[in-house]
Motif scaffolding. Structure first.
Motif, PDB file in Angstrom:
ATOM      1  N   SER A  72       0.818  -1.221   0.000  1.00  0.00           N
ATOM      2  CA  SER A  72       0.000   0.000   0.000  1.00  0.00           C
ATOM      3  C   SER A  72       0.850   1.269   0.000  1.00  0.00           C
ATOM      4  CB  SER A  72      -0.952  -0.008   1.197  1.00  0.00           C
ATOM      5  OG  SER A  72      -0.218   0.003   2.405  1.00  0.00           O
ATOM      6  N   GLU A  73       2.007   1.229   0.630  1.00  0.00           N
ATOM      7  CA  GLU A  73       2.876   2.410   0.645  1.00  0.00           C
ATOM      8  C   GLU A  73       3.388   2.734  -0.753  1.00  0.00           C
ATOM      9  OE1 GLU A  73       5.769   1.327   3.557  1.00  0.00           O
ATOM     10  OE2 GLU A  73       4.419   1.769   5.226  1.00  0.00           O
ATOM     11  N   THR A  74       3.670   1.720  -1.533  1.00  0.00           N
ATOM     12  CA  THR A  74       4.117   1.931  -2.913  1.00  0.00           C
ATOM     13  C   THR A  74       2.990   2.533  -3.749  1.00  0.00           C
ATOM     14  OG1 THR A  74       5.613   0.052  -2.708  1.00  0.00           O
ATOM     15  CG2 THR A  74       5.117   0.803  -4.946  1.00  0.00           C
ATOM     16  N   VAL A  75       1.781   2.031  -3.561  1.00  0.00           N
ATOM     17  CA  VAL A  75       0.622   2.564  -4.284  1.00  0.00           C
ATOM     18  C   VAL A  75       0.391   4.022  -3.919  1.00  0.00           C
ATOM     19  CG1 VAL A  75      -1.879   2.369  -4.578  1.00  0.00           C
ATOM     20  CG2 VAL A  75      -0.468   0.304  -4.557  1.00  0.00           C
ATOM     21  N   VAL A  76       0.469   4.332  -2.634  1.00  0.00           N
ATOM     22  CA  VAL A  76       0.302   5.722  -2.182  1.00  0.00           C
ATOM     23  C   VAL A  76       1.378   6.601  -2.793  1.00  0.00           C
ATOM     24  CG1 VAL A  76       0.464   7.230  -0.156  1.00  0.00           C
ATOM     25  CG2 VAL A  76      -0.925   5.171  -0.049  1.00  0.00           C
ATOM     26  N   THR A  77       2.614   6.129  -2.808  1.00  0.00           N
ATOM     27  CA  THR A  77       3.721   6.908  -3.363  1.00  0.00           C
ATOM     28  C   THR A  77       3.512   7.180  -4.846  1.00  0.00           C
ATOM     29  OG1 THR A  77       5.249   6.025  -1.717  1.00  0.00           O
ATOM     30  CG2 THR A  77       6.224   6.951  -3.729  1.00  0.00           C
ATOM     31  N   ILE A  78       3.107   6.177  -5.598  1.00  0.00           N
ATOM     32  CA  ILE A  78       2.862   6.349  -7.033  1.00  0.00           C
ATOM     33  C   ILE A  78       1.707   7.328  -7.270  1.00  0.00           C
ATOM     34  CG2 ILE A  78       2.032   5.180  -9.128  1.00  0.00           C
ATOM     35  CD1 ILE A  78       3.649   2.701  -8.121  1.00  0.00           C
ATOM     36  N   LEU A  79       0.612   7.154  -6.536  1.00  0.00           N
ATOM     37  CA  LEU A  79      -0.538   8.045  -6.696  1.00  0.00           C
ATOM     38  C   LEU A  79      -0.194   9.484  -6.308  1.00  0.00           C
ATOM     39  CD1 LEU A  79      -3.477   5.794  -5.428  1.00  0.00           C
ATOM     40  CD2 LEU A  79      -2.904   6.420  -7.795  1.00  0.00           C
ATOM     41  N   CYS A  80       0.574   9.642  -5.244  1.00  0.00           N
ATOM     42  CA  CYS A  80       0.981  10.989  -4.827  1.00  0.00           C
ATOM     43  C   CYS A  80       1.887  11.632  -5.875  1.00  0.00           C
ATOM     44  CB  CYS A  80       1.674  10.951  -3.469  1.00  0.00           C
ATOM     45  SG  CYS A  80       0.531  10.646  -2.109  1.00  0.00           S
TER      46      CYS A  80
END
Length: 166
Positions: free
Chosen positions: A3-11
């Motif tokens: 989830s942290e990777t997904v958040v980073t990509i979306l941000c």
């Protein structure tokens, strides 16, 4: 992918849209960058680095928003250009965006300013001069906000590198 990777990509994508939004008025700009930095600080898994990036990035975002408003407002006031002329420019800019692809927003904004100023002053020379002053003021504000938005985005990238190295 966690989830942290997904958040980073979306941000990261949202920050890119936000930077573009400082020069393309129909996209969200500095506010989206601020929200993205906050989301990354909360859910990006960077810990203290995320909060430092958020704080530094917010300084750039707020400075950009304030500088844009102050520079544009001061120049418009110096030339006695009313807010309704700018609103007319924005409305015709949005209309122009759908009529003329790519450049319609800018053509419509300029046409709306000129028509509103012509209606107000009743003299084409005066209307053209005040419209040109409004366009320059708006452009200056956009350039300053864009530069500071880029600095906020760069802060996030540096924070991402530091977080990844830790």
């Amino acid at each position: 992918m966690n989830s942290e990777t997904v958040v980073t990509i979306l941000c990261g994508l949202a920050i890119l849209v936000g930077v573009a939004g400082t020069v393309i008025p129909v996209l969200p700009g500095s506010i989206l960058i601020a929200l993205s930095l906050l989301a990354w600080a909360i859910w990006g898994g960077a810990g203290t680095t995320g909060w430092v990036v958020f704080a530094v990035g917010m300084v750039f975002v707020l400075a950009g928003m304030a500088a844009s408003a102050v520079l544009t407002g001061r120049k418009l006031k110096q030339h006695s250009i009313p807010s309704r002329s700018v609103v007319a420019g924005l409305v015709l800019g949005v209309v122009g965006m759908f009529i003329i692809p790519v450049v319609g927003l800018f053509v419509g904004f300029a046409a709306g300013l000129l028509l509103s100023e012509l209606h107000r002053t009743r003299a084409i020379g005066t209307a053209a001069a005040s419209s040109w002053a409004a366009l320059k003021a708006t452009g200056l504000g956009m350039i300053v906000e864009f530069g500071l938005a880029c600095l906020a985005g760069s802060t996030w990238v540096i924070g991402l590198w530091i977080s990844a190295a830790a």
